[in-house]
Scaffold this active site. Structure first.
Site, PDB file in Angstrom:
ATOM      1  CG  ASP A  80      -1.663   1.242   1.457  1.00 38.68           C
ATOM      2  OD1 ASP A  80      -2.395   1.636   0.531  1.00 38.68           O
ATOM      3  OD2 ASP A  80      -1.511   1.862   2.520  1.00 38.68           O
ATOM      4  CG  ASP A 102      -1.324   7.926   0.634  1.00 43.05           C
ATOM      5  OD1 ASP A 102      -0.552   8.892   0.753  1.00 43.05           O
ATOM      6  OD2 ASP A 102      -1.918   7.656  -0.432  1.00 43.05           O
TER       7      ASP A 102
END
Length: 221
Positions: A18, A20
């Site tokens: 991922d 952020d």
């Protein structure tokens, strides 16, 4: 020393990150943008709870009526692209990316492609060959589509991929895709990430180690 639990004896063909909250700390900018957006649309902060890690399109659809969707989505995209202050690397992110630079890896983010490109550039991260954004899938997290798309782009079975996530929606997406899930408790409480195979404080707690063409996890201390 970090207890690696069920991941201690496993190796993987690829890692899907991922972005952020996992690789990049964009929380101040995200909070400013969504706070402004919420005020403009008569939404309280409580209305936005439980949507962490979900693409903006999913959040907007969940909290506003259909007739406001297009303009509201355009507005949050505008706000986020305009606020790129205080973007920084998360602890351990650089080391993790350097470790897998020659191994199959991808990023699957809930950002739009323009926003992902801007945040990656500001944080000094070179986008991998496989970068899946909210613009690339019909259904974002918590649906499995982003991680299935990343695994497909890498040419690797999702069951042989390790996903590294910071959000419950992302962990749910990873598990639904059939991937193993390593969660970092950088933006939510560890208890909220209990569906992951392993929860750590951040990426500085572990090392990713390429071994015989595969990737394993070691405790960093």
């Amino acid at each position: 020393m970090t207890d690696l639990g069920p991941l201690a004896d496993r190796t993987f063909a690829a890692v899907i990150f991922d972005m952020d909250g996992t690789l990049i700390d964009s929380t101040p900018a995200v909070m400013r943008s969504w706070r402004t957006w919420a005020v403009e649309h008569g939404i309280t902060p409580e209305d936005l709870l439980f949507h962490h890690g979900v693409p903006a399109a999913g959040v907007v659809a969940a909290v506003l009526p259909d007739h406001q969707y297009d303009s509201a989505l355009a507005r949050i995209n505008e706000l986020e692209l305009a606020d790129l202050e205080e973007i920084a690397l998360m602890p351990g992110a650089r080391e993790a990316l350097d470790a897998v630079v020659a191994a199959p890896h991808a990023i699957a983010t809930s950002c739009t492609r323009p926003l992902a490109a801007a945040r990656l550039r500001l944080s000094g991260i070179v986008a991998p060959d496989v970068l899946v954004t909210a613009d690339d899938v019909e259904r974002g997290k918590p649906n499995p589509d982003p991680f299935l798309a990343a695994a497909r782009g890498l040419g690797i079975d999702p069951a042989d991929c390790l996903v590294i996530e910071d959000a419950p929606a992302g962990v749910q997406a990873a598990r639904s895709a059939g991937c193993a899930a390593l969660a970092v408790a950088t933006t939510v409480d560890a208890d909220d990430l209990a569906a992951a195979d392993l929860v750590i404080s951040d990426l500085s707690a572990v090392r990713l180690v390429p071994t015989d063409g595969r990737i394993r996890i070691e405790s960093a201390s």
